[in-house]
Design a protein around this motif. Structure first.
Motif, short mmCIF file in Angstrom:
data_model
loop_
_atom_site.label_atom_id
_atom_site.label_comp_id
_atom_site.label_asym_id
_atom_site.label_seq_id
_atom_site.Cartn_x
_atom_site.Cartn_y
_atom_site.Cartn_z
N ASP A 126 0.82 -1.22 0.00
CA ASP A 126 0.00 0.00 0.00
C ASP A 126 0.85 1.26 0.00
OD1 ASP A 126 1.00 -0.40 2.54
OD2 ASP A 126 -0.79 0.32 3.57
N ALA A 127 2.04 1.18 -0.58
CA ALA A 127 2.93 2.34 -0.64
C ALA A 127 2.30 3.46 -1.47
CB ALA A 127 4.28 1.95 -1.23
N ARG A 128 2.81 4.65 -1.29
CA ARG A 128 2.28 5.84 -1.96
C ARG A 128 2.27 5.68 -3.48
NH1 ARG A 128 3.24 11.79 -0.38
NH2 ARG A 128 2.93 12.95 -2.32
N SER A 129 3.29 5.07 -4.03
CA SER A 129 3.38 4.85 -5.47
C SER A 129 4.27 3.65 -5.71
CB SER A 129 3.95 6.08 -6.18
OG SER A 129 5.32 6.26 -5.84
N ILE A 130 4.26 3.15 -6.93
CA ILE A 130 5.12 2.03 -7.27
C ILE A 130 6.59 2.41 -7.14
CG2 ILE A 130 5.10 2.59 -9.73
CD1 ILE A 130 5.32 -0.92 -8.08
N TRP A 131 6.90 3.69 -7.41
CA TRP A 131 8.29 4.15 -7.29
C TRP A 131 8.72 4.20 -5.82
CZ3 TRP A 131 10.46 3.42 -11.61
CH2 TRP A 131 9.79 3.66 -12.81
N THR A 132 7.83 4.63 -4.95
CA THR A 132 8.12 4.60 -3.52
C THR A 132 8.32 3.18 -3.04
OG1 THR A 132 6.92 6.65 -3.02
CG2 THR A 132 7.17 5.08 -1.22
N ARG A 133 7.48 2.28 -3.54
CA ARG A 133 7.60 0.88 -3.16
C ARG A 133 8.96 0.32 -3.57
NH1 ARG A 133 3.44 -3.98 -4.99
NH2 ARG A 133 3.88 -5.39 -3.23
N TRP A 134 9.40 0.64 -4.77
CA TRP A 134 10.71 0.17 -5.24
C TRP A 134 11.85 0.79 -4.42
CZ3 TRP A 134 12.91 -3.49 -7.99
CH2 TRP A 134 12.14 -4.22 -8.90
N MET A 135 11.74 2.07 -4.12
CA MET A 135 12.80 2.72 -3.35
C MET A 135 12.92 2.11 -1.96
SD MET A 135 14.26 4.94 -5.31
CE MET A 135 15.11 6.08 -4.23
N CYS A 136 11.77 1.85 -1.32
CA CYS A 136 11.80 1.23 0.01
C CYS A 136 12.39 -0.17 -0.06
CB CYS A 136 10.40 1.19 0.59
SG CYS A 136 9.74 2.79 1.11
N LEU A 137 12.04 -0.92 -1.10
CA LEU A 137 12.58 -2.26 -1.25
C LEU A 137 14.09 -2.23 -1.40
CD1 LEU A 137 12.09 -5.33 -1.66
CD2 LEU A 137 11.91 -4.84 -4.12
N LEU A 138 14.60 -1.29 -2.18
CA LEU A 138 16.05 -1.18 -2.37
C LEU A 138 16.75 -0.72 -1.10
CD1 LEU A 138 16.14 0.32 -5.98
CD2 LEU A 138 16.80 -1.99 -5.28
N ILE A 139 16.11 0.17 -0.35
CA ILE A 139 16.68 0.57 0.95
C ILE A 139 16.80 -0.66 1.85
CG2 ILE A 139 16.23 1.85 3.07
CD1 ILE A 139 15.04 4.07 1.34
N ALA A 140 15.78 -1.51 1.83
CA ALA A 140 15.83 -2.73 2.62
C ALA A 140 16.96 -3.66 2.16
CB ALA A 140 14.49 -3.46 2.55
N ALA A 141 17.16 -3.74 0.84
CA ALA A 141 18.20 -4.62 0.31
C ALA A 141 19.60 -4.15 0.70
CB ALA A 141 18.08 -4.71 -1.20
N PHE A 142 19.78 -2.83 0.82
CA PHE A 142 21.09 -2.27 1.15
C PHE A 142 21.13 -1.75 2.59
CE2 PHE A 142 21.08 -1.99 -3.48
CZ PHE A 142 22.35 -2.43 -3.79
N PHE A 143 20.22 -2.20 3.42
CA PHE A 143 20.11 -1.64 4.76
C PHE A 143 21.40 -1.85 5.55
CE2 PHE A 143 18.33 -0.82 8.94
CZ PHE A 143 17.42 0.18 8.66
N PRO A 144 21.71 -0.93 6.49
CA PRO A 144 22.91 -1.10 7.32
C PRO A 144 23.01 -2.51 7.90
CG PRO A 144 21.93 1.04 7.74
CD PRO A 144 21.02 0.35 6.78
N GLY A 145 24.21 -3.07 7.83
CA GLY A 145 24.43 -4.44 8.25
C GLY A 145 24.16 -5.44 7.15
N GLN A 146 23.98 -4.94 5.93
CA GLN A 146 23.60 -5.77 4.79
C GLN A 146 24.53 -6.96 4.56
OE1 GLN A 146 25.57 -5.04 1.49
NE2 GLN A 146 23.98 -5.21 -0.06
N ILE A 147 25.82 -6.80 4.81
CA ILE A 147 26.78 -7.86 4.53
C ILE A 147 26.44 -9.12 5.33
CG2 ILE A 147 28.36 -6.99 6.31
CD1 ILE A 147 29.27 -8.85 3.05
N TYR A 148 25.80 -8.96 6.50
CA TYR A 148 25.47 -10.12 7.32
C TYR A 148 24.24 -10.86 6.82
CZ TYR A 148 29.10 -8.64 10.47
OH TYR A 148 30.32 -8.31 11.00
N PHE A 149 23.47 -10.26 5.89
CA PHE A 149 22.38 -10.98 5.26
C PHE A 149 22.94 -12.11 4.39
CE2 PHE A 149 19.73 -6.81 5.10
CZ PHE A 149 19.54 -6.87 6.47
N ALA A 150 24.11 -11.88 3.82
CA ALA A 150 24.71 -12.85 2.89
C ALA A 150 25.70 -13.78 3.56
CB ALA A 150 25.42 -12.09 1.75
#
Length: 424
Positions: A148-172
Motif C-alpha cells: 500500500d505504498a504511496r506509489s510504485i516508485w516509492t515501493r521500489w525505493m523502500c525495497l532497495l533501501i531494505a536490500a542495502f540496509f545497514p548491516g547488509q553484509i550479514y544478510f549474505a
C-alpha cells in the motif's frame, strides 16, 4: 465503523493484480525482490576479494561467529568454566568464566543441520543456502508489506533501501541475521496483514523461528501485545496475540535447549557477562559507537569510521521513520469519519495498528543493542532496524533517493572490512 465490522487487510495478490494470467501475478510478486537481492549481492561481490566460483564458496562468507554456529550444528552445545585467555576481553580480572558455544542461539545451526542431513550438502554450504534463501524471503515479505505504498516508485525505493540496509553484509554471510529478520517480517505480516485463523498460527511459527534464532526477536512480544491488547479486538486481537506468543515460546525454547544441553538454563546470560553485556544507558552506548566520527583514527582503524557512519545512518533512518509516522498520527488518518466511540478506536483513528506495531518494533530493535552495551558489537544488530522501512511507504519516491544513496555508500565501504576479518 466499529472494530468488529472493520475490514482486516488480507493480501492475497498484488494491488491491481486480479486481472491477467497467474504467471504475471507471480512475476509481480516474486521478481522485484529477486532484482533487489541481485543488486545488493552484486555490490558485495564487487567489493569482495574473490572472483569466479569463490563468490559462491561458503568459506568466503564465514567469519568469527560463523565457526561457533557451524560447531553447534556439528556437535551441539558445550560449556566450560576454564576459558582460553586468548578469547577473553583484556579488561577481565583473572578468574573462571563460562565459555564454549552457549553464547549463540540454536535456530540457525539447527536449520543448517537439518538441511545438511536432508540434502547431503556440507554444513557450510547448508548455512550459506539458509542465509541466502532467508535474505530473499525477507525481501519478498518486505515487498508484500509495502503493497500500500504511496506509489510504485516509492515501493521500489523502500525495497532497495531494505536490500542495502545497514548491516547488509550479514544478510549474505553464515550468520542468523537474515533468518531472524525473515521470521520477524513473516510474523508481523501474518499478524497484521491477514485475517484467517490459520495464518495466525503461521505467525506463531514465524515468531518462534525468529526468537529461536536471535535475541532481538523478543521485541515481537511487547510490540504485538501492546497493539493487540490496547487497540485491536476479537479476531483481530487474536491474530496479533498468537504470533506474539510464538515469539515468547521461541525464546523459552532457547532456555530449554540450554538446560537440556549443558544443564544451565540461563547459560546464555551468564556467558555474555564477560563481555559486559547487561543493562546500560543507551545514550552512553550510542555516543561511544559514534565517537570515531569526531575522534581522529589511524589508518589501520579506519574501519571504526565506517562502523560509526553505519550507526549514524541507522539512527537517521529510524528517526525518519518515527517522524513520518508521528506526523501522520498527528494529522489523523480518518478526519472525515464519525467521532470514535471508544478509546481504542480513537487511537486507531489516528494511527493504524500496522504503523503502531512497526513503530514499536523499530524502537525496540534499535534500542536493545544499545541497552545491552558492553563490548558486544552493535553493527550486526543494527540490521534489525530494517523493520522501520515499511513506515517510509508514505513518502514520495524522490525523498527516498538520499537514504538509498547513503545505504549503498555504507554497504559499499563495509563489505571489504568484513572480508578482511575486521568485522566480527
Amino acid at each position: 465503523m466499529s472494530d468488529e465490522t472493520a475490514p482486516i487487510v488480507l493480501e492475497t495478490a498484488e494491488p491491481g493484480g486480479d486481472a491477467g494470467p497467474w504467471w504475471r501475478r507471480c512475476a509481480a510478486a516474486l521478481v522485484p525482490p529477486l532484482v533487489a537481492l541481485v543488486a545488493a549481492w552484486a555490490v558485495i561481490a564487487i567489493r569482495s576479494p574473490y572472483s569466479g566460483l569463490h563468490l559462491f564458496d561458503p568459506a568466503s562468507y564465514g567469519r568469527w561467529d560463523s565457526g561457533h554456529y557451524l560447531h553447534i550444528a556439528r556437535s551441539g552445545y558445550e560449556a566450560v568454566w576454564h576459558c582460553d585467555e586468548r578469547f577473553l576481553p583484556q579488561h577481565l580480572p583473572p578468574g573462571n568464566y563460562l565459555c564454549g558455544t552457549i553464547g549463540w542461539f540454536p535456530g540457525y545451526p539447527f536449520a543448517m543441520r537439518g538441511l545438511s542431513n536432508a540434502s547431503g550438502v556440507p554444513l557450510p554450504t547448508a548455512g550459506l543456502i539458509v542465509a541466502w534463501m532467508c535474505w530473499y524471503l525477507a525481501l519478498l515479505l518486505m515487498w508484500r508489506l509495502l503493497a500500500d505504498a504511496r506509489s510504485i516508485w516509492t515501493r521500489w525505493m523502500c525495497l532497495l533501501i531494505a536490500a542495502f540496509f545497514p548491516g547488509q553484509i550479514y544478510f549474505a554471510a553464515i550468520f542468523p541475521i537474515s533468518m531472524c529478520i525473515a521470521g520477524i517480517l513473516a510474523c508481523l505480516y501474518f499478524a497484521l496483514r491477514t485475517s484467517r485463523p490459520a495464518f495466525a498460527w503461521a505467525g506463531f511459527a514465524a515468531g518462534f523461528v525468529a526468537a529461536f534464532s536471535y535475541l532481538t526477536a523478543v521485541v515481537l512480544l511487547p510490540a504485538l501485545l501492546v497493539t493487540g491488547l490496547l487497540i485491536l479486538r476479537r479476531q483481530r486481537r487474536r491474530q496479533a496475540i498468537i504470533p506474539a506468543v510464538g515469539a515468547a515460546a521461541g525464546f523459552g525454547a532457547v532456555l530449554l535447549t540450554m538446560q537440556v544441553a549443558v544443564g544451565i538454563w540461563d547459560a546464555y546470560f551468564i556467558s555474555v557477562k564477560k563481555y559486559r553485556v547487561g543493562v546500560h544507558s543507551p545514550l552512553e552506548t550510542l555516543i561511544d559507537r559514534l565517537r570515531p566520527l569526531w575522534t581522529p583514527q589511524s589508518s589501520s582503524q579506519q574501519v571504526l569510521n565506517y562502523i560509526a557512519a553505519q550507526t549514524l545512518l541507522t539512527l537517521c533512518l529510524f528517526g525518519l521513520a518515527c517522524l513520518v509516522t508521528i506526523i501522520g498520527a498527528v494529522r489523523g488518518r480518518h478526519t472525515a469519519e464519525m467521532r470514535p466511540r471508544t478509546w481504542a478506536a480513537a487511537v486507531e483513528n489516528r494511527i493504524s495498528a500496522f504503523d503502531l506495531t512497526f513503530l514499536l518494533m523499530s524502537l525496540g530493535v534499535w534500542l536493545l543493542p544499545y541497552i545491552a552495551g558492553g563490548d558486544a558489537s552493535t553493527y550486526r544488530s543494527e540490521a534489525f532496524v530494517i523493520v522501520s522501512v515499511p513506515l517510509l511507504r508514505r513518502l514520495p519516491a524522490w525523498l527516498l533517493v538520499v537514504p538509498l544513496g547513503a545505504a549503498v555508500y555504507v554497504a559499499w565501504h563495509m563489505a571489504p572490512y568484513f572480508f578482511k576479518g575486521q568485522l566480527m
